[in-house]
Design an enzyme around this catalytic site. Structure first.
Site, PDB file in Angstrom:
ATOM      1  CD  GLU A  85      47.510  42.129  40.821  1.00 33.53           C
ATOM      2  OE1 GLU A  85      48.776  42.254  40.699  1.00 33.53           O
ATOM      3  OE2 GLU A  85      46.983  42.074  39.796  1.00 33.53           O
ATOM      4  N   GLY A 115      43.653  34.762  27.958  1.00 33.61           N
ATOM      5  CA  GLY A 115      42.351  34.006  28.488  1.00 33.61           C
ATOM      6  C   GLY A 115      42.203  32.620  28.083  1.00 33.61           C
ATOM      7  CD  GLU A 116      42.767  30.120  23.771  1.00 35.67           C
ATOM      8  OE1 GLU A 116      41.730  29.441  23.459  1.00 35.67           O
ATOM      9  OE2 GLU A 116      43.709  30.005  23.197  1.00 35.67           O
TER      10      GLU A 116
END
Length: 415
Positions: free
Chosen positions: A67, A309-310
């Protein structure tokens, strides 16, 4: 501004005054379990971790990782419309903070939303003094909404999404929702179904503006990691299973065992902590696996990319992505991240959480639904023709943000 009128909302606001009795201890226990950031957990007590920038500031809130990332396209468009405006994004989860930090839009910073106690909210609002408060999807904190409205700060709800099941859970609290919605100057839903549900809960003048996820910019990738990883992958055909769950992995691994030569399967689990569990499952099928979290490279049949985060890296490196959650009860994840980075979209039959998104992609020939039976052939087919159509849909969604941006800037007097 409208005062709380319902007994339930008044009762909640009274009860929320007791939150500080338990909050510090609860947060410290979460910190000990690694669920809070050591240097930032006190933001949830209303203690600012950053200075306020000069000038008008728009505060946007979303609950979690997906979101929060979906807000980026809206922020970029608002930043272009109002060059003097700064942005604050709040969320509640550690993962959302860490991944969003690598994908910050211009003039934007992140903080954790304070817990819903009057004192915490007072500190937060005294420090940040927003000109506009924008809430996304389904996450409304009653105390924060009431405290913000009491200061005369305009409120907007955007990208709202509510299916039949979510509506049924909320219907018994419709008077609370009606009280809260009365404080919003703008309410925008993703689709007509959500608009009907919001109206039934007391919202007025609900507009349908589509989903923000389709308009989000491409996820970032660390240039050094990209430069190191691309040569390591060599010439092997690469398939990404994105945001996977056990049901997805079972289908993909079964398909992989039937293929010769085998493509390299990258599995990016929705919960990276499951990397070890996935590796065991791979080996029981007679396949070899390596794990990025252990510093291992793509030398086996399966590379488990169990890191946070990749995703921007993996979508860039894989010409084809199978969207996780679409072979089990999760009912899908966001397909637009793959679309924005030119990775062809395959998905299973279960997409209830993103019905409109997958329908839009399917209507344009920009995604391919598959089953366990058709997946092996799909994994060996060239899907390059789908990529351009999906990318075009993402670009069109970004261009379509203008009416919502105009409405938000007008609501805040930022034109």
């Amino acid at each position: 501004m409208t005062r709380p009128t319902g007994l339930l909302l008044r009762s909640y606001l009274v009860a929320a005054q007791a939150i500080p009795l338990a909050a510090p201890g609860l947060l410290r226990r979460r910190l000990a379990k690694g669920k809070e950031l050591p240097d930032r957990w006190r933001e949830k007590l209303g203690e600012a971790g950053l200075p306020r920038p000069d000038g008008p500031l728009v505060w946007l809130h979303a609950v979690g990782l997906g979101e929060t990332l979906a807000l980026r396209g809206l922020i970029v468009a608002m930043a272009e419309k109002a060059p003097g405006v700064e942005f604050l994004v709040t969320s509640t989860t550690r993962a959302s903070a860490e991944v969003f930090a690598a994908n910050l839009p211009p003039r934007t910073r992140h903080q954790f939303l304070p817990l819903d106690a009057p004192g915490y909210l007072r500190r937060f609002l005294d420090h940040w003094r927003p000109s506009l408060s924008v809430w996304a999807e389904q996450d409304l904190w009653p105390g924060a909404v009431v405290a913000t409205a009491a200061r005369g700060i305009p409120l907007a709800l955007v990208n709202a999404r509510m299916n039949d099941a979510a509506f049924a859970r909320r219907h018994r609290w419709r008077r609370v929702f009606a009280d809260l919605f009365s404080r919003f100057g703008l309410i925008a839903a993703q689709d007509p179904e959500t608009a009907r549900h919001l109206s039934a809960l007391g919202a007025r003048d609900v507009r349908v503006t589509g989903a923000l996820k389709a308009a989000a910019p491409a996820l970032s990738a660390d240039p050094a990691a990209l430069g190191q990883t691309r040569p390591a992958l060599g010439d092997r055909r690469r398939i990404l299973l994105a945001a996977s769950h056990p049901e997805d992995e079972a289908v993909l691994l079964a398909a992989l065992t039937s293929l010769q030569p085998r493509p390299l399967l990258l599995i990016a689990p929705r919960d990276p902590a499951r990397g070890g569990e996935i590796a065991v499952r791979v080996k029981t099928l007679g396949l070899t696996a390596t794990r990025r979290s252990l510093g291992q490279g793509p030398t086996g049949d399966v590379w488990i990319v169990d890191t946070f985060g990749e995703m921007g890296l993996w979508y860039r490196l894989c010409p084809v992505s199978v969207i996780g959650g679409t072979f089990g009860p999760t009912e899908g994840h966001n397909p637009w991240e793959a679309a924005a980075l030119g990775s062809a979209i395959l998905h299973g039959p279960r997409t209830a959480n993103f019905t409109g998104d997958f329908a839009t992609l399917a209507a344009a020939g920009a995604a391919l639904p598959v089953t366990a039976e058709t997946l092996p052939v799909a994994l060996t087919t060239d899907h390059a023709s789908m990529v351009g159509r999906a990318t075009a849909l993402s670009a069109a969604a970004r261009n379509g943000l203008a009416p919502l941006v105009d409405a938000l800037t007008a609501l805040a007097g930022l034109e």
